[in-house]
Design a protein around this motif. Sequence first.
Motif, PDB file in Angstrom:
ATOM      1  N   ALA A  73      43.822   0.770 -17.688  1.00  0.00           N
ATOM      2  CA  ALA A  73      42.476   0.884 -17.117  1.00  0.00           C
ATOM      3  C   ALA A  73      41.816  -0.494 -17.077  1.00  0.00           C
ATOM      4  O   ALA A  73      41.206  -0.882 -16.069  1.00  0.00           O
ATOM      5  N   TRP A  74      41.962  -1.237 -18.154  1.00  0.00           N
ATOM      6  CA  TRP A  74      41.370  -2.577 -18.230  1.00  0.00           C
ATOM      7  C   TRP A  74      41.933  -3.475 -17.120  1.00  0.00           C
ATOM      8  O   TRP A  74      41.194  -4.170 -16.432  1.00  0.00           O
ATOM      9  N   LYS A  75      43.263  -3.438 -16.920  1.00  0.00           N
ATOM     10  CA  LYS A  75      43.879  -4.279 -15.878  1.00  0.00           C
ATOM     11  C   LYS A  75      43.372  -3.878 -14.498  1.00  0.00           C
ATOM     12  O   LYS A  75      43.105  -4.726 -13.654  1.00  0.00           O
ATOM     13  N   LYS A  76      43.219  -2.567 -14.279  1.00  0.00           N
ATOM     14  CA  LYS A  76      42.700  -2.107 -12.984  1.00  0.00           C
ATOM     15  C   LYS A  76      41.281  -2.633 -12.757  1.00  0.00           C
ATOM     16  O   LYS A  76      40.882  -2.879 -11.627  1.00  0.00           O
ATOM     17  N   SER A  77      40.510  -2.779 -13.819  1.00  0.00           N
ATOM     18  CA  SER A  77      39.098  -3.162 -13.684  1.00  0.00           C
ATOM     19  C   SER A  77      38.931  -4.609 -13.255  1.00  0.00           C
ATOM     20  O   SER A  77      37.936  -4.963 -12.636  1.00  0.00           O
ATOM     21  N   GLY A  78      39.885  -5.454 -13.590  1.00  0.00           N
ATOM     22  CA  GLY A  78      39.764  -6.878 -13.271  1.00  0.00           C
ATOM     23  C   GLY A  78      38.685  -7.591 -14.080  1.00  0.00           C
ATOM     24  O   GLY A  78      38.289  -8.702 -13.760  1.00  0.00           O
ATOM     25  N   LEU A  79      38.201  -6.953 -15.145  1.00  0.00           N
ATOM     26  CA  LEU A  79      37.121  -7.515 -15.960  1.00  0.00           C
ATOM     27  C   LEU A  79      37.662  -8.108 -17.259  1.00  0.00           C
ATOM     28  O   LEU A  79      38.839  -7.960 -17.582  1.00  0.00           O
ATOM     29  N   GLU A  80      36.786  -8.778 -17.985  1.00  0.00           N
ATOM     30  CA  GLU A  80      37.122  -9.212 -19.338  1.00  0.00           C
ATOM     31  C   GLU A  80      37.113  -7.985 -20.252  1.00  0.00           C
ATOM     32  O   GLU A  80      36.356  -7.043 -20.007  1.00  0.00           O
ATOM     33  N   LYS A  81      37.886  -8.058 -21.333  1.00  0.00           N
ATOM     34  CA  LYS A  81      37.875  -6.935 -22.278  1.00  0.00           C
ATOM     35  C   LYS A  81      36.469  -6.689 -22.835  1.00  0.00           C
ATOM     36  O   LYS A  81      36.062  -5.554 -23.058  1.00  0.00           O
ATOM     37  N   SER A  82      35.736  -7.776 -23.045  1.00  0.00           N
ATOM     38  CA  SER A  82      34.392  -7.649 -23.629  1.00  0.00           C
ATOM     39  C   SER A  82      33.402  -6.956 -22.684  1.00  0.00           C
ATOM     40  O   SER A  82      32.299  -6.611 -23.087  1.00  0.00           O
ATOM     41  N   GLU A  83      33.810  -6.761 -21.422  1.00  0.00           N
ATOM     42  CA  GLU A  83      32.934  -6.102 -20.442  1.00  0.00           C
ATOM     43  C   GLU A  83      33.246  -4.613 -20.301  1.00  0.00           C
ATOM     44  O   GLU A  83      32.652  -3.927 -19.479  1.00  0.00           O
ATOM     45  N   CYS A  84      34.225  -4.130 -21.091  1.00  0.00           N
ATOM     46  CA  CYS A  84      34.673  -2.737 -20.961  1.00  0.00           C
ATOM     47  C   CYS A  84      34.391  -1.949 -22.239  1.00  0.00           C
ATOM     48  O   CYS A  84      34.388  -2.506 -23.335  1.00  0.00           O
ATOM     49  N   CYS A  85      34.186  -0.656 -22.072  1.00  0.00           N
ATOM     50  CA  CYS A  85      33.865   0.208 -23.203  1.00  0.00           C
ATOM     51  C   CYS A  85      34.619   1.528 -23.091  1.00  0.00           C
ATOM     52  O   CYS A  85      34.684   2.133 -22.016  1.00  0.00           O
ATOM     53  N   VAL A  86      35.190   1.962 -24.204  1.00  0.00           N
ATOM     54  CA  VAL A  86      35.918   3.235 -24.260  1.00  0.00           C
ATOM     55  C   VAL A  86      35.002   4.316 -24.836  1.00  0.00           C
ATOM     56  O   VAL A  86      34.284   4.067 -25.807  1.00  0.00           O
ATOM     57  N   ILE A  87      35.027   5.515 -24.232  1.00  0.00           N
ATOM     58  CA  ILE A  87      34.290   6.663 -24.767  1.00  0.00           C
ATOM     59  C   ILE A  87      35.307   7.725 -25.136  1.00  0.00           C
ATOM     60  O   ILE A  87      35.987   8.270 -24.264  1.00  0.00           O
ATOM     61  N   GLU A  88      35.416   8.037 -26.412  1.00  0.00           N
ATOM     62  CA  GLU A  88      36.467   8.925 -26.930  1.00  0.00           C
ATOM     63  C   GLU A  88      35.891   9.937 -27.916  1.00  0.00           C
ATOM     64  O   GLU A  88      34.875   9.672 -28.549  1.00  0.00           O
ATOM     65  N   ASN A  89      36.560  11.055 -28.078  1.00  0.00           N
ATOM     66  CA  ASN A  89      36.119  12.034 -29.088  1.00  0.00           C
ATOM     67  C   ASN A  89      37.133  12.193 -30.219  1.00  0.00           C
ATOM     68  O   ASN A  89      36.831  12.852 -31.206  1.00  0.00           O
ATOM     69  N   ALA A  90      38.350  11.651 -30.055  1.00  0.00           N
ATOM     70  CA  ALA A  90      39.429  11.971 -31.008  1.00  0.00           C
ATOM     71  C   ALA A  90      39.974  10.718 -31.688  1.00  0.00           C
ATOM     72  O   ALA A  90      40.025   9.652 -31.079  1.00  0.00           O
ATOM     73  N   PRO A  91      40.387  10.852 -32.954  1.00  0.00           N
ATOM     74  CA  PRO A  91      40.897   9.692 -33.688  1.00  0.00           C
ATOM     75  C   PRO A  91      42.023   8.940 -32.969  1.00  0.00           C
ATOM     76  O   PRO A  91      42.016   7.710 -32.920  1.00  0.00           O
ATOM     77  N   ILE A  92      42.970   9.662 -32.389  1.00  0.00           N
ATOM     78  CA  ILE A  92      44.105   8.996 -31.733  1.00  0.00           C
ATOM     79  C   ILE A  92      43.645   8.199 -30.510  1.00  0.00           C
ATOM     80  O   ILE A  92      44.122   7.092 -30.249  1.00  0.00           O
ATOM     81  N   GLY A  93      42.687   8.745 -29.791  1.00  0.00           N
ATOM     82  CA  GLY A  93      42.150   8.035 -28.630  1.00  0.00           C
ATOM     83  C   GLY A  93      41.373   6.794 -29.051  1.00  0.00           C
ATOM     84  O   GLY A  93      41.429   5.752 -28.387  1.00  0.00           O
ATOM     85  N   ILE A  94      40.654   6.905 -30.150  1.00  0.00           N
ATOM     86  CA  ILE A  94      39.902   5.761 -30.676  1.00  0.00           C
ATOM     87  C   ILE A  94      40.868   4.664 -31.115  1.00  0.00           C
ATOM     88  O   ILE A  94      40.663   3.485 -30.825  1.00  0.00           O
ATOM     89  N   ARG A  95      41.951   5.067 -31.772  1.00  0.00           N
ATOM     90  CA  ARG A  95      42.960   4.072 -32.173  1.00  0.00           C
ATOM     91  C   ARG A  95      43.528   3.354 -30.949  1.00  0.00           C
ATOM     92  O   ARG A  95      43.765   2.142 -30.975  1.00  0.00           O
ATOM     93  N   ALA A  96      43.753   4.110 -29.873  1.00  0.00           N
ATOM     94  CA  ALA A  96      44.277   3.513 -28.634  1.00  0.00           C
ATOM     95  C   ALA A  96      43.284   2.506 -28.059  1.00  0.00           C
ATOM     96  O   ALA A  96      43.671   1.405 -27.655  1.00  0.00           O
ATOM     97  N   GLY A  97      42.005   2.874 -28.045  1.00  0.00           N
ATOM     98  CA  GLY A  97      40.974   1.981 -27.513  1.00  0.00           C
ATOM     99  C   GLY A  97      40.872   0.700 -28.317  1.00  0.00           C
ATOM    100  O   GLY A  97      40.806  -0.399 -27.766  1.00  0.00           O
ATOM    101  N   LYS A  98      40.904   0.842 -29.637  1.00  0.00           N
ATOM    102  CA  LYS A  98      40.796  -0.334 -30.501  1.00  0.00           C
ATOM    103  C   LYS A  98      42.060  -1.192 -30.424  1.00  0.00           C
ATOM    104  O   LYS A  98      41.984  -2.412 -30.430  1.00  0.00           O
ATOM    105  N   ALA A  99      43.234  -0.536 -30.347  1.00  0.00           N
ATOM    106  CA  ALA A  99      44.487  -1.294 -30.240  1.00  0.00           C
ATOM    107  C   ALA A  99      44.525  -2.084 -28.928  1.00  0.00           C
ATOM    108  O   ALA A  99      45.186  -3.123 -28.837  1.00  0.00           O
TER     109      ALA A  99
END
Length: 219
Positions: A153-179
């Motif tokens: 998703a980040w690569k598709k956005s063409g933005l810096e990582k600091s310009e993107c935000c993940v919205i998640e409800n589950a621990p595994i998804g949060i781990r993916a966003g942080k990783a």
Amino acid sequence: MKKAYFFDMDGVLFDSMPNHAQAWDDIMKKHGLDFTAQDCYRQEGRTGQDVIHHAIWQKEHREASEEEIWAIYREKSNRFLELGGAGPMRGVKDVLDYLMAQGKQLYVVTGSGQQTLFDELNKTFPNAFARERMVTALDVTKGKPDPEPYLRAWKKSGLEKSECCVIENAPIGIRAGKAAGLFTIGVNTGPLPDDDLYDAGADIVVKDMAALLAYLKAL
Ligand code: MG
């Protein structure tokens, strides 16, 4: 504020977890496989294929065929629909409307692999998501908690990582966003304690979509 928001689907956009958990419980029991409703909440975010592959490995110590995995996954998807499927999460339309009005890019990043996903999303959230701004189970080799879905998703956005935000409800998804190196908000829409979301690395945890909207408006 960030420029792009990457939304998980189940338990975030759709209030789908109760029926997903029930459908998994029913179908896995039917096949003599071990994956309960409670496991569904704890392990939410893994792809259905991964869940089935693992359960068959645990029970029979063999690799399941693609065909077998998809057959069980289809049964589970049908059971989910029989149970009534899911409507939008309460308050999420207000969040999407607010972000759209601010000109933000919206993405869906999900472990779901339903063929009709885009049509469903477009019906429930008209104009919010574009087909090219979706990452599904069909687009990745490794699902959450691997960072791959969010990195895509980040690569598709063409933005810096600091310009993107993940919205998640589950621990595994949060781990993916942080990783993936992204700021990650946990919206705790399910039965797990907030600490499970913080322990997974969430930068902040809010209790529902109204709280998320208040947080975004205060930025
Ligand atoms: Mg979710």
